[in-house]
Design a protein around this motif. Structure first.
Motif, PDB file in Angstrom:
ATOM      1  N   LEU A 106      23.313  44.333  66.260  1.00 38.15           N
ATOM      2  CA  LEU A 106      24.632  43.709  66.430  1.00 38.15           C
ATOM      3  C   LEU A 106      25.018  43.681  67.895  1.00 38.15           C
TER       4      LEU A 106
ATOM      5  N   ASP B  19      25.555  37.992  67.078  1.00 41.63           N
ATOM      6  CA  ASP B  19      26.895  38.084  67.645  1.00 41.63           C
ATOM      7  C   ASP B  19      27.809  38.642  66.554  1.00 41.63           C
ATOM      8  N   TYR B  20      28.492  39.758  66.835  1.00 44.25           N
ATOM      9  CA  TYR B  20      29.387  40.388  65.857  1.00 44.25           C
ATOM     10  C   TYR B  20      30.774  39.822  66.105  1.00 44.25           C
TER      11      TYR B  20
ATOM     12  N   LEU C 236      26.621  41.031  58.314  1.00 38.81           N
ATOM     13  CA  LEU C 236      25.747  41.439  59.423  1.00 38.81           C
ATOM     14  C   LEU C 236      25.633  42.957  59.489  1.00 38.81           C
ATOM     15  N   TYR C 237      26.757  43.627  59.253  1.00 39.11           N
ATOM     16  CA  TYR C 237      26.744  45.084  59.298  1.00 39.11           C
ATOM     17  C   TYR C 237      25.745  45.629  58.275  1.00 39.11           C
TER      18      TYR C 237
ATOM     19  N   GLU D 190      34.811  38.243  65.828  1.00 40.60           N
ATOM     20  CA  GLU D 190      36.135  38.847  65.652  1.00 40.60           C
ATOM     21  C   GLU D 190      36.472  38.926  64.163  1.00 40.60           C
ATOM     22  N   LYS D 191      37.499  39.752  63.845  1.00 41.58           N
ATOM     23  CA  LYS D 191      37.843  40.006  62.439  1.00 41.58           C
ATOM     24  C   LYS D 191      38.627  38.880  61.784  1.00 41.58           C
TER      25      LYS D 191
ATOM     26  N   GLY E  22      35.469  35.461  59.822  1.00 44.18           N
ATOM     27  CA  GLY E  22      34.780  36.424  60.694  1.00 44.18           C
ATOM     28  C   GLY E  22      34.622  37.782  60.014  1.00 44.18           C
ATOM     29  N   LEU E  23      35.603  38.147  59.196  1.00 41.25           N
ATOM     30  CA  LEU E  23      35.544  39.435  58.497  1.00 41.25           C
ATOM     31  C   LEU E  23      34.334  39.489  57.557  1.00 41.25           C
TER      32      LEU E  23
ATOM     33  N   LYS F 223      28.139  43.487  69.888  1.00 39.79           N
ATOM     34  CA  LYS F 223      29.591  43.579  69.689  1.00 39.79           C
ATOM     35  C   LYS F 223      30.343  43.101  70.924  1.00 39.79           C
TER      36      LYS F 223
ATOM     37  N   ARG G  82      31.054  39.670  59.625  1.00 38.96           N
ATOM     38  CA  ARG G  82      30.850  41.050  60.092  1.00 38.96           C
ATOM     39  C   ARG G  82      30.289  41.927  58.979  1.00 38.96           C
ATOM     40  N   ASP G  83      30.876  41.799  57.790  1.00 42.50           N
ATOM     41  CA  ASP G  83      30.431  42.611  56.654  1.00 42.50           C
ATOM     42  C   ASP G  83      28.945  42.364  56.351  1.00 42.50           C
TER      43      ASP G  83
END
Ligand code: TXA
Ligand code: MG
Length: 336
Positions: free
Chosen positions: A247, A309-310, A324-325, A312-313, A317-318, A249, A321-322
């Motif tokens: 990631l 690319d991580y 990718l995490y 923004e929320k 985007g949320l 960030k 992120r989930d």
């Protein structure tokens, strides 16, 4: 087993004969992969225990991970779940679309469909092919994403075929999906809206509608733990390509790639030249749309790791992120 038959369909005007044939397969207890607006689903009659068991086998999915039941009318939702006023308001506002509601289940829904829980997840997809298939089948359709368990979800028919081509009967090819990440899952069984999985419907849309959306960690420890247990699918490494995912960030340096050949995907420009191994998106929505296809594409290019690319929320985007995490976790890590 013989290979799945793939039927190409015009998404806005799907051929009735093909839909009827696929619906007949569903009624016989067979498996049919079909497009939704989020990702492709692997469908079976949600009320047929034997058929649902075949979904778990084909995907290699743990039995305790419940399935989403897809309906074409709110009346069918009533038949399988206890729908309160909040449920009805949410359905009216956001269905058909990428919102899944977890509600108390009625007894007609076999335990295997709900992973042994007393709740059931229900959604009405907006993709015309999905709606036509559910209507023609005359039964609610249980459908997880049509990938091998743990792999990136499929957003086109090729990805479905790659993972499941020799395990299922039919693939309905309605072209690439629009949203690209799965539905937003909220649990409304406790008189609150608790986010179990961020997804294609942004939390902001629910908030603008007047809902206060809580995270399981916002609840009392006991309640939070119960709800987390209720969404077993969100516990492990998931959505992952065969190579490592790193990631990148905000405000952090480019990750240490240790001399490896890496691929990249994201909105920001990478600080290094990666030629054909870089995929750039111009918005969060397009990042979501291309996320899983991008992971599969870079994997095929033979890169040793993927830097992502991580974002923004905000908005979808949320959900990015989930996914990718989880893709970045080591094999058996749990989310902290
Ligand atoms: O967009 C989507 O939701 C796609 C398309 C095909 O509709 N489907 C999908 O299904 O993503 P699946 O099985 O890959 O993910 C279902 C998620 C899992 O995280 C599962 O744990 C959760 O929903 N879930 C299903 N039933 C539940 C229940 N009764 N309680 C809590 N979580 C549930
Ligand atoms: Mg899935």
């Amino acid at each position: 087993m013989k290979k799945a038959v793939v039927y190409k369909l015009d998404r806005w005007n799907p051929d009735e004969k093909i839909i009827d044939q696929a619906a007949e397969e569903i009624r016989k207890g067979h498996l049919v992969a079909f497009p939704t607006e989020t990702v492709y689903g692997l469908g079976a009659n949600a009320l047929d225990e034997g058929a649902v068991k075949r979904i778990f086998l084909a995907k290699g999915r743990p039995q305790d991970n419940p399935l989403i039941v897809h309906v074409a009318t709110t009346e069918t939702a009533w038949e399988i779940a206890c729908c309160d006023d909040r449920a009805l308001r949410l359905m009216e506002a956001f269905w058909p679309g990428p919102l899944t509601l977890v509600m108390r289940a009625k007894d007609v829904v076999p335990k295997v469909t709900r992973g042994g829980l007393d709740t059931v997840a229900v959604r009405m997809p907006s993709h015309p092919v999905a709606l036509a298939l559910i209507e023609a089948s005359g039964v609610p359709i249980a459908a997880p994403s049509a990938n091998t368990s743990g792999r990136p979800s499929p957003t086109d028919a090729d990805a479905v075929y790659e993972d499941l081509g020799d395990k299922i009967e039919v693939v309905l090819d309605g072209g690439p999906t629009d949203v690209g990440v799965e539905s937003t899952v909220i649990d409304i069984t406790e008189g609150l809206a608790v986010l179990l999985r961020p997804g294609g419907l942004p939390v902001e849309a629910l908030e603008n509608f007047g809902e206060t959306v809580l995270l399981p960690e916002d609840l009392s420890r006991e309640k939070g733990a119960t709800l987390k247990k209720r969404s077993p699918g969100t516990r492990y490494r998931h959505y992952a390509p065969k190579c490592k995912v790193l990631l990148w960030k905000a405000e952090e340096d480019w990750p240490d790639v240790d001399g490896k050949r890496v691929g990249y995907m994201g909105i920001r420009r990478p600080p290094v030249d990666l030629d054909g191994d870089a995929i750039l998106f111009d918005s969060l929505e397009n990042y979501a749309r291309g996320l899983f296809m991008g992971l599969r594409y870079l994997e095929k290019r033979g890169v040793e790791a993927i830097v992502a690319d991580y974002p923004e929320k905000r908005g979808v985007g949320l959900a990015i992120r989930d996914r990718l995490y989880r893709a970045s976790l080591a094999e058996f890590d749990e989310k902290p």
